[in-house]
Motif scaffolding. Sequence first.
Motif, PDB file in Angstrom:
ATOM      1  N   ILE A 196       0.835  -1.201   0.000  1.00  0.00           N
ATOM      2  CA  ILE A 196       0.000   0.000   0.000  1.00  0.00           C
ATOM      3  C   ILE A 196       0.869   1.250   0.000  1.00  0.00           C
ATOM      4  O   ILE A 196       0.578   2.235  -0.687  1.00  0.00           O
ATOM      5  CB  ILE A 196      -0.951  -0.009   1.215  1.00  0.00           C
ATOM      6  N   ARG A 197       1.967   1.201   0.751  1.00  0.00           N
ATOM      7  CA  ARG A 197       2.881   2.358   0.801  1.00  0.00           C
ATOM      8  C   ARG A 197       3.456   2.653  -0.575  1.00  0.00           C
ATOM      9  O   ARG A 197       3.506   3.805  -1.023  1.00  0.00           O
ATOM     10  CB  ARG A 197       4.016   2.089   1.795  1.00  0.00           C
ATOM     11  N   ILE A 198       3.920   1.603  -1.279  1.00  0.00           N
ATOM     12  CA  ILE A 198       4.516   1.783  -2.604  1.00  0.00           C
ATOM     13  C   ILE A 198       3.513   2.429  -3.561  1.00  0.00           C
ATOM     14  O   ILE A 198       3.849   3.327  -4.331  1.00  0.00           O
ATOM     15  CB  ILE A 198       5.003   0.436  -3.164  1.00  0.00           C
ATOM     16  N   VAL A 199       2.282   1.982  -3.492  1.00  0.00           N
ATOM     17  CA  VAL A 199       1.270   2.446  -4.437  1.00  0.00           C
ATOM     18  C   VAL A 199       0.770   3.848  -4.111  1.00  0.00           C
ATOM     19  O   VAL A 199       0.534   4.665  -5.006  1.00  0.00           O
ATOM     20  CB  VAL A 199       0.092   1.456  -4.466  1.00  0.00           C
ATOM     21  N   LEU A 200       0.613   4.163  -2.831  1.00  0.00           N
ATOM     22  CA  LEU A 200      -0.057   5.406  -2.444  1.00  0.00           C
ATOM     23  C   LEU A 200       0.874   6.530  -2.009  1.00  0.00           C
ATOM     24  O   LEU A 200       0.422   7.668  -1.850  1.00  0.00           O
ATOM     25  CB  LEU A 200      -1.046   5.130  -1.309  1.00  0.00           C
ATOM     26  N   GLN A 201       2.161   6.246  -1.816  1.00  0.00           N
ATOM     27  CA  GLN A 201       3.041   7.233  -1.178  1.00  0.00           C
ATOM     28  C   GLN A 201       3.165   8.550  -1.947  1.00  0.00           C
ATOM     29  O   GLN A 201       3.406   9.601  -1.352  1.00  0.00           O
ATOM     30  CB  GLN A 201       4.434   6.629  -0.956  1.00  0.00           C
ATOM     31  N   PHE A 250      -7.293  -7.751  -3.288  1.00  0.00           N
ATOM     32  CA  PHE A 250      -8.019  -6.713  -3.995  1.00  0.00           C
ATOM     33  C   PHE A 250      -7.135  -6.137  -5.099  1.00  0.00           C
ATOM     34  O   PHE A 250      -5.924  -6.287  -5.091  1.00  0.00           O
ATOM     35  CB  PHE A 250      -8.446  -5.599  -3.036  1.00  0.00           C
ATOM     36  N   ASN A 251      -7.767  -5.520  -6.072  1.00  0.00           N
ATOM     37  CA  ASN A 251      -7.034  -4.883  -7.161  1.00  0.00           C
ATOM     38  C   ASN A 251      -6.585  -3.493  -6.723  1.00  0.00           C
ATOM     39  O   ASN A 251      -7.385  -2.705  -6.210  1.00  0.00           O
ATOM     40  CB  ASN A 251      -7.930  -4.799  -8.401  1.00  0.00           C
ATOM     41  N   VAL A 252      -5.332  -3.187  -6.921  1.00  0.00           N
ATOM     42  CA  VAL A 252      -4.768  -1.918  -6.456  1.00  0.00           C
ATOM     43  C   VAL A 252      -5.461  -0.732  -7.119  1.00  0.00           C
ATOM     44  O   VAL A 252      -5.755   0.279  -6.469  1.00  0.00           O
ATOM     45  CB  VAL A 252      -3.248  -1.875  -6.715  1.00  0.00           C
ATOM     46  N   GLU A 253      -5.713  -0.843  -8.416  1.00  0.00           N
ATOM     47  CA  GLU A 253      -6.392   0.257  -9.107  1.00  0.00           C
ATOM     48  C   GLU A 253      -7.773   0.522  -8.523  1.00  0.00           C
ATOM     49  O   GLU A 253      -8.212   1.667  -8.413  1.00  0.00           O
ATOM     50  CB  GLU A 253      -6.508  -0.047 -10.608  1.00  0.00           C
ATOM     51  N   ASP A 254      -8.463  -0.565  -8.134  1.00  0.00           N
ATOM     52  CA  ASP A 254      -9.784  -0.403  -7.524  1.00  0.00           C
ATOM     53  C   ASP A 254      -9.682   0.303  -6.173  1.00  0.00           C
ATOM     54  O   ASP A 254     -10.553   1.122  -5.821  1.00  0.00           O
ATOM     55  CB  ASP A 254     -10.451  -1.763  -7.347  1.00  0.00           C
ATOM     56  N   LEU A 255      -8.635  -0.006  -5.413  1.00  0.00           N
ATOM     57  CA  LEU A 255      -8.436   0.665  -4.129  1.00  0.00           C
ATOM     58  C   LEU A 255      -8.217   2.166  -4.338  1.00  0.00           C
ATOM     59  O   LEU A 255      -8.805   2.997  -3.625  1.00  0.00           O
ATOM     60  CB  LEU A 255      -7.245   0.054  -3.391  1.00  0.00           C
ATOM     61  N   ILE A 256      -7.371   2.512  -5.311  1.00  0.00           N
ATOM     62  CA  ILE A 256      -7.116   3.929  -5.602  1.00  0.00           C
ATOM     63  C   ILE A 256      -8.411   4.627  -5.987  1.00  0.00           C
ATOM     64  O   ILE A 256      -8.693   5.753  -5.554  1.00  0.00           O
ATOM     65  CB  ILE A 256      -6.074   4.062  -6.740  1.00  0.00           C
ATOM     66  N   GLU A 257      -9.237   3.945  -6.777  1.00  0.00           N
ATOM     67  CA  GLU A 257     -10.507   4.522  -7.214  1.00  0.00           C
ATOM     68  C   GLU A 257     -11.451   4.742  -6.035  1.00  0.00           C
ATOM     69  O   GLU A 257     -12.144   5.774  -5.957  1.00  0.00           O
ATOM     70  CB  GLU A 257     -11.157   3.592  -8.237  1.00  0.00           C
ATOM     71  N   LYS A 258     -11.475   3.777  -5.096  1.00  0.00           N
ATOM     72  CA  LYS A 258     -12.338   3.914  -3.922  1.00  0.00           C
ATOM     73  C   LYS A 258     -11.909   5.105  -3.053  1.00  0.00           C
ATOM     74  O   LYS A 258     -12.740   5.893  -2.591  1.00  0.00           O
ATOM     75  CB  LYS A 258     -12.296   2.633  -3.089  1.00  0.00           C
ATOM     76  N   ILE A 259     -10.611   5.212  -2.814  1.00  0.00           N
ATOM     77  CA  ILE A 259     -10.100   6.331  -2.009  1.00  0.00           C
ATOM     78  C   ILE A 259     -10.438   7.655  -2.682  1.00  0.00           C
ATOM     79  O   ILE A 259     -10.878   8.608  -2.028  1.00  0.00           O
ATOM     80  CB  ILE A 259      -8.584   6.198  -1.790  1.00  0.00           C
TER      81      ILE A 259
END
Length: 391
Positions: free
Chosen positions: A290-295, A376-385
């Motif tokens: 999560i850190r790598i994707v969202l930082q 979960f799919n990382v892109e979907d998490l980004i979209e939810k946030i």
Amino acid sequence: MQLDKANRKLKEYEEKAEKAEKASKMKSLFLANMSHEIRTPLNAIEGFSRVMVETDSQEDRMNYMEIIESNNNRLLSLVNEILDLSRVENGEITIKKEPTDLNYLMKSIKQLFKFRCPETVSLTWNKPASPVSMETDANRITQVFSNLISNALKHTPKGVISFGYELLSDTQEIRFFVKDTGTGIDPKFIEHIFDAYASQDAEQQRGFGLGLALCRIIVEKMGGTIEVDSTLGKGSIFTFTLPFSGSISGVAVTTRSNNMRTLRVNNPVNQEALKTVLVVEDEESNYELIRIVLQKRYNLIHARNGIEAVTMNEEEHPDIILMDVRMPEMDGLDATRIIKEVNNKVPIIILSAYAFPENIREAKAAGCDEFMAKPFNVEDLIEKINHFIGS
């Protein structure tokens, strides 16, 4: 006019002759290299088969069997490579992608070289914190590593050879490497190190001129790049970078085309202007993903259990919370109930491997705003946030 035509014809003939000569030399080098590579696993298979028959220890037998099986798989792969000779000559090799556990693959590669390293050389692989599964051709990756490690052994009479992989920060690419503390490469050879006909080894009949050229062909066929950095007398590091599609700690990450969603952030804003995401996760590997994707998108703070989550919510006032469920001290559902009593407006997304209908109902009853099942799919998490607090 006739002279120009004759010169063009002559040039065409010269190019064809040069191409034929190179093809012939590639075949000779390829067969010489394969002869060496075939004899090596055959030696292990024959030797350990005899030793296994004579040992009384069941544990030793199992260890020997693993070694035999590993070398047998490598031998089968090599036979297939020889059958592909005509395709290799033209750079026409087949890439067959399937889900591959990279940690298991790295262990298998180390096993291949377990008895090929002299006592003066230590072969190690750098295990990353997060297990990675990748859609790739395991045999081709093994082939590239085999050639690179074999090359390193040739030039490292004593010292350390390390290898492994690392996921780049945007998760779109993955970098593999082989590093040695050997003799290094003369700068005059660096530019042509991946050419089969200008290799330092090829001239000395040492069998790896074609090996590095094959590495380049394979890596480029897989959509990647390969390069080397070397200091004469100090050692070399070969790296090859490939597009990444797979999962990290069970969480899917895919490489997207330009017209689709992407994980890449080209121009991150000022860190102080970023919104804050509280990540409540006790598994370091899951948090690391999560850190790598969202930082680059958000300011991240990390709680390792429900109690820490409640405290950090009161002190840091995050804009959104990503909440795991099963954690020590206090689980995510109890933490969600307490946080929602204090501040009902903060969005909470539950991330949980417990994804039966009753689990989702319990999470909703606890007050969460969204439920996402692991993996979960990382892109979907980004979209939810982004839906709750924007980018």
